[in-house]
Design an enzyme around this catalytic site. Structure first.
Site, PDB file in Angstrom:
ATOM      1  N   CYS A 136       0.837  -1.205   0.000  1.00  0.00           N
ATOM      2  CA  CYS A 136       0.000   0.000   0.000  1.00  0.00           C
ATOM      3  C   CYS A 136       0.869   1.251   0.000  1.00  0.00           C
ATOM      4  O   CYS A 136       0.600   2.202  -0.732  1.00  0.00           O
ATOM      5  CB  CYS A 136      -0.929  -0.006   1.212  1.00  0.00           C
ATOM      6  SG  CYS A 136      -2.114   1.365   1.223  1.00  0.00           S
ATOM      7  N   CYS A 178      -6.342  -3.362   6.986  1.00  0.00           N
ATOM      8  CA  CYS A 178      -7.586  -2.591   6.841  1.00  0.00           C
ATOM      9  C   CYS A 178      -8.719  -3.390   6.198  1.00  0.00           C
ATOM     10  O   CYS A 178      -9.885  -3.232   6.584  1.00  0.00           O
ATOM     11  CB  CYS A 178      -7.325  -1.310   6.059  1.00  0.00           C
ATOM     12  SG  CYS A 178      -6.764  -1.540   4.353  1.00  0.00           S
TER      13      CYS A 178
END
Length: 360
Positions: free
Chosen positions: A106, A204
């Site tokens: 990410c 997440c």
């Protein structure tokens, strides 16, 4: 040093770290723009609407802080990029018997990839995040250094090893000199709604840490059961599917034995999971692929370094030698426990990040 009106795109997750980062930069004279990256749709990922880092609550918290600071605020949709470069890679790695670190992907492809490109398109000078790390310019070499945070208990430099010189030149880490209590105190003093908001401990898009459930739901494919085997290849029992296991795992094996057993090898091709005693977990060397050197070019090898093979590990002394293109070999002074394919190994010289790669 003050910002002198230079433009900064601040990645605001809705958490306290990025909120204080925006506050500090504004106070230093930067012209800040708050941005939340919409990375995935909760329902599409099979999650409750209020969970994960892309929830409405997080967006509203970020928007509230931006409003309080009087800075413009936007939501950018990077869902397609996140699906391809993070979620697809995460699922594929587990199916290969690896244990990936999606936070590194990410950072590499989203925060310091897509977001940097968007900032460039908008004519913005810098991207800033709430990471605990530091960027310094070495005036002698002219290169940018990626360094550990002052607060080593919160240091996130391990997650940032893939950064390039160009990215570092246009990145700000305002929290690098601070401790977490100082950050929370600043947020409370400014009346931010998220001053006491707890830090997320989960990936997440996998709240609760149920990785195998996510992979099967995301790919639409069940991981077939197979054999647990010992170091000699003798069957010991049945496993639930290779994606349910990682190197060093002890719990949830369901095997009766006179001594504790740990996962020591995962072989998707044979659909076997090898288990052994604690001593079988230790190895003195590893090979890393897809190596990134923060300086932009590799150092002269062999080289003595400190290295860590997981985020919360203390660095260990090792010797770095060359390998095939884009690969290196690391020989540790002392054998390391549970070296795991797919995880990152990061090389340090003191508090400076030299680079890192993926354990192969």
């Amino acid at each position: 040093m003050t910002g002198m009106g230079e433009k900064v795109l601040v990645a605001m997750s809705g958490g306290v770290n990025s909120s204080v980062a925006a506050y500090l930069l504004q106070r230093q004279g930067y012209a800040c723009m708050g941005v939340t990256m919409k990375l995935f749709d909760n329902e599409a990922a099979g999650l409750p609407q209020e969970s994960g880092c892309c929830s409405l609550e997080d967006v509203e918290d970020a928007r509230s802080v931006a409003y309080r600071l009087g800075i413009p605020y936007y939501v950018f949709n990077f869902a397609d990029c996140f699906r391809e470069m993070v979620m697809d890679r995460f699922a594929a790695a587990y199916q290969r018997g690896e244990t990936p670190n999606p936070c590194i992907d990410c950072n590499r492809f989203l925060k310091f990839g897509a977001l940097h490109r968007r900032a460039q398109e908008l004519g913005v000078d810098f991207v800033a995040t709430g990471h605990y790390a530091r960027v310094e310019k070495d005036e002698t070499s002219g290169r940018y250094l990626l360094k550990k945070a002052v607060d080593e208990t919160k240091d996130q430099s391990y997650l940032l090893y893939a950064m390039t010189q160009r990215q570092l030149a246009h990145t700000l880490f305002p929290l690098g000199e601070l401790t977490k209590p100082q950050v929370r105190q600043m947020a409370a003093q400014q009346g931010f709604c998220n001053a006491a908001k707890r830090d997320s401990q989960d990936i997440c898009f996998v709240p609760g840490g149920r990785y195998a459930d996510f992979v099967e739901r995301y790919t639409g494919r069940r991981s077939p059961p197979g054999d647990f085997v010992d170091e000699a290849g003798r069957p010991l029992g049945r496993h639930a599917g290779v994606i349910h296991y990682t190197i060093g795992q002890r719990r949830g094996l369901g095997l009766a034995a006179g001594a504790p057993l740990y996962v020591t090898k995962i072989d998707p091709a044979a659909n076997t999971v090898t288990v052994g005693g604690r001593e079988a977990l230790y190895t003195a060397a590893l090979t890393a692929k897809e190596v990134n050197w923060v300086a932009g070019e590799p150092p002269r090898l062999p080289l003595r370094v400190e290295a860590k093979i997981r985020y919360r590990q203390k660095e260990q002394w090792a010797t770095l030698t060359g390998g095939e293109a884009g690969m290196v070999t690391l020989q540790f002074n002392e054998p390391q426990r549970a070296v795991t394919k797919g995880q990152a190994v990061v090389f340090y010289s003191g508090d400076v990040v030299l680079g890192g790669g993926t354990i192969a």
